[in-house]
Design a protein around this motif. Structure first.
Motif, PDB file in Angstrom:
ATOM      1  N   ALA A 181      11.950 -14.161  13.879  1.00  0.00           N
ATOM      2  CA  ALA A 181      13.040 -13.642  13.065  1.00  0.00           C
ATOM      3  C   ALA A 181      14.369 -14.236  13.515  1.00  0.00           C
ATOM      4  N   TRP A 182      15.341 -14.131  12.630  1.00  0.00           N
ATOM      5  CA  TRP A 182      16.736 -14.412  12.944  1.00  0.00           C
ATOM      6  C   TRP A 182      17.501 -13.093  12.884  1.00  0.00           C
ATOM      7  N   TYR A 183      18.322 -12.865  13.888  1.00  0.00           N
ATOM      8  CA  TYR A 183      19.238 -11.743  13.929  1.00  0.00           C
ATOM      9  C   TYR A 183      20.654 -12.300  14.036  1.00  0.00           C
ATOM     10  N   ARG A 184      21.617 -11.441  13.782  1.00  0.00           N
ATOM     11  CA  ARG A 184      23.013 -11.829  13.989  1.00  0.00           C
ATOM     12  C   ARG A 184      23.811 -10.632  14.507  1.00  0.00           C
ATOM     13  N   GLN A 185      24.883 -10.955  15.213  1.00  0.00           N
ATOM     14  CA  GLN A 185      25.786  -9.932  15.718  1.00  0.00           C
ATOM     15  C   GLN A 185      27.203 -10.303  15.335  1.00  0.00           C
ATOM     16  N   PRO A 186      27.738  -9.661  14.294  1.00  0.00           N
ATOM     17  CA  PRO A 186      29.127  -9.929  13.909  1.00  0.00           C
ATOM     18  C   PRO A 186      30.079  -9.410  14.982  1.00  0.00           C
ATOM     19  N   PRO A 187      31.304  -9.900  15.009  1.00  0.00           N
ATOM     20  CA  PRO A 187      32.275  -9.444  16.017  1.00  0.00           C
ATOM     21  C   PRO A 187      32.470  -7.931  15.959  1.00  0.00           C
ATOM     22  N   GLY A 188      32.311  -7.263  17.090  1.00  0.00           N
ATOM     23  CA  GLY A 188      32.547  -5.835  17.174  1.00  0.00           C
ATOM     24  C   GLY A 188      31.474  -4.958  16.552  1.00  0.00           C
ATOM     25  N   ARG A 189      30.358  -5.562  16.169  1.00  0.00           N
ATOM     26  CA  ARG A 189      29.305  -4.787  15.518  1.00  0.00           C
ATOM     27  C   ARG A 189      27.977  -4.974  16.230  1.00  0.00           C
ATOM     28  N   GLN A 190      26.998  -4.176  15.838  1.00  0.00           N
ATOM     29  CA  GLN A 190      25.682  -4.257  16.458  1.00  0.00           C
ATOM     30  C   GLN A 190      24.867  -5.411  15.872  1.00  0.00           C
ATOM     31  N   ARG A 191      23.887  -5.831  16.653  1.00  0.00           N
ATOM     32  CA  ARG A 191      22.983  -6.875  16.193  1.00  0.00           C
ATOM     33  C   ARG A 191      22.154  -6.346  15.015  1.00  0.00           C
ATOM     34  N   GLU A 192      21.931  -7.210  14.019  1.00  0.00           N
ATOM     35  CA  GLU A 192      21.186  -6.800  12.832  1.00  0.00           C
ATOM     36  C   GLU A 192      20.186  -7.879  12.442  1.00  0.00           C
ATOM     37  N   LEU A 193      19.097  -7.444  11.808  1.00  0.00           N
ATOM     38  CA  LEU A 193      18.089  -8.376  11.335  1.00  0.00           C
ATOM     39  C   LEU A 193      18.611  -9.127  10.114  1.00  0.00           C
ATOM     40  N   VAL A 194      18.440 -10.430  10.112  1.00  0.00           N
ATOM     41  CA  VAL A 194      18.822 -11.265   8.973  1.00  0.00           C
ATOM     42  C   VAL A 194      17.594 -11.640   8.154  1.00  0.00           C
ATOM     43  N   ALA A 195      16.577 -12.173   8.827  1.00  0.00           N
ATOM     44  CA  ALA A 195      15.382 -12.632   8.125  1.00  0.00           C
ATOM     45  C   ALA A 195      14.208 -12.646   9.087  1.00  0.00           C
ATOM     46  N   GLY A 196      13.022 -12.326   8.564  1.00  0.00           N
ATOM     47  CA  GLY A 196      11.812 -12.331   9.365  1.00  0.00           C
ATOM     48  C   GLY A 196      10.715 -13.139   8.710  1.00  0.00           C
ATOM     49  N   LEU A 197       9.819 -13.660   9.548  1.00  0.00           N
ATOM     50  CA  LEU A 197       8.687 -14.461   9.077  1.00  0.00           C
ATOM     51  C   LEU A 197       7.478 -14.094   9.918  1.00  0.00           C
ATOM     52  N   ASN A 198       6.423 -13.600   9.255  1.00  0.00           N
ATOM     53  CA  ASN A 198       5.267 -13.188  10.055  1.00  0.00           C
ATOM     54  C   ASN A 198       4.211 -14.295  10.124  1.00  0.00           C
ATOM     55  N   SER A 199       3.107 -13.992  10.775  1.00  0.00           N
ATOM     56  CA  SER A 199       2.103 -15.010  11.080  1.00  0.00           C
ATOM     57  C   SER A 199       1.349 -15.507   9.853  1.00  0.00           C
ATOM     58  N   VAL A 200       1.414 -14.757   8.744  1.00  0.00           N
ATOM     59  CA  VAL A 200       0.728 -15.207   7.527  1.00  0.00           C
ATOM     60  C   VAL A 200       1.711 -15.761   6.505  1.00  0.00           C
ATOM     61  N   GLY A 201       2.952 -15.933   6.919  1.00  0.00           N
ATOM     62  CA  GLY A 201       3.931 -16.584   6.068  1.00  0.00           C
ATOM     63  C   GLY A 201       4.770 -15.674   5.202  1.00  0.00           C
ATOM     64  N   SER A 202       4.605 -14.379   5.348  1.00  0.00           N
ATOM     65  CA  SER A 202       5.435 -13.448   4.577  1.00  0.00           C
ATOM     66  C   SER A 202       6.829 -13.372   5.174  1.00  0.00           C
ATOM     67  N   THR A 203       7.812 -13.273   4.292  1.00  0.00           N
ATOM     68  CA  THR A 203       9.203 -13.222   4.731  1.00  0.00           C
ATOM     69  C   THR A 203       9.865 -11.930   4.271  1.00  0.00           C
ATOM     70  N   ASN A 204      10.907 -11.554   4.986  1.00  0.00           N
ATOM     71  CA  ASN A 204      11.744 -10.437   4.552  1.00  0.00           C
ATOM     72  C   ASN A 204      13.181 -10.758   4.917  1.00  0.00           C
ATOM     73  N   TYR A 205      14.106 -10.251   4.131  1.00  0.00           N
ATOM     74  CA  TYR A 205      15.521 -10.570   4.297  1.00  0.00           C
ATOM     75  C   TYR A 205      16.376  -9.313   4.210  1.00  0.00           C
ATOM     76  N   ALA A 206      17.483  -9.329   4.917  1.00  0.00           N
ATOM     77  CA  ALA A 206      18.493  -8.295   4.734  1.00  0.00           C
ATOM     78  C   ALA A 206      19.046  -8.419   3.325  1.00  0.00           C
ATOM     79  N   ASP A 207      19.372  -7.291   2.720  1.00  0.00           N
ATOM     80  CA  ASP A 207      19.893  -7.311   1.349  1.00  0.00           C
ATOM     81  C   ASP A 207      21.122  -8.207   1.222  1.00  0.00           C
ATOM     82  N   SER A 208      21.918  -8.255   2.261  1.00  0.00           N
ATOM     83  CA  SER A 208      23.171  -8.997   2.209  1.00  0.00           C
ATOM     84  C   SER A 208      22.984 -10.512   2.141  1.00  0.00           C
ATOM     85  N   VAL A 209      21.788 -10.994   2.472  1.00  0.00           N
ATOM     86  CA  VAL A 209      21.563 -12.443   2.482  1.00  0.00           C
ATOM     87  C   VAL A 209      20.500 -12.892   1.481  1.00  0.00           C
ATOM     88  N   LYS A 210      19.865 -11.966   0.795  1.00  0.00           N
ATOM     89  CA  LYS A 210      18.823 -12.316  -0.168  1.00  0.00           C
ATOM     90  C   LYS A 210      19.368 -13.266  -1.231  1.00  0.00           C
TER      91      LYS A 210
END
Length: 115
Positions: free
Chosen positions: A34-63
């Motif tokens: 997965a990719w995570y990000r931490q904006p200035p002054g904020r908590q780390r958040e999930l951006v996008a994930g990829l599992n072992s069978v190729g399925s992906t998921n995204y944060a709504d903000s980056v879809k």
């Protein structure tokens, strides 16, 4: 497992960047990544994930703007980021979970979206 993220930088709003995460070590144990990000002054958040069978998921903000992918031949995880916005400014981290319960993180790469 060792992870080395790169590709961050300064980009104007509307621009694109591609982040890379070089993977080494006991790669065969990696289950999902997965990719995570931490904006200035904020908590780390999930951006996008990829599992072992190729399925992906995204944060709504980056879809529709970001795409996660993995090149198994090059042992590299990517995050293609298009139509970047100032609110995408953050330190971006790649992570990996293994089949034996391990959790690993890269060192982070800074993305700044500004005119």
């Amino acid at each position: 497992v060792q992870l080395q993220a790169s590709g961050g930088g300064l980009v104007q709003p509307g621009g694109s960047l591609r982040l890379s995460c070089a993977i080494s070590g006991r790669i065969w144990r990696i289950n999902d990544m997965a990719w995570y990000r931490q904006p200035p002054g904020r908590q780390r958040e999930l951006v996008a994930g990829l599992n072992s069978v190729g399925s992906t998921n995204y944060a709504d903000s980056v879809k529709g703007r970001f795409t996660i992918s993995r090149d198994y031949a090059k042992n590299t995880l990517y995050l293609q980021m298009n139509s970047l916005k100032p609110e995408d400014t953050a330190v971006y981290y790649c992570s990996a979970n293994t089949t034996v319960g391990g959790n690993y993180w890269g060192q982070g790469t800074l993305v700044t979206v500004s005119s």
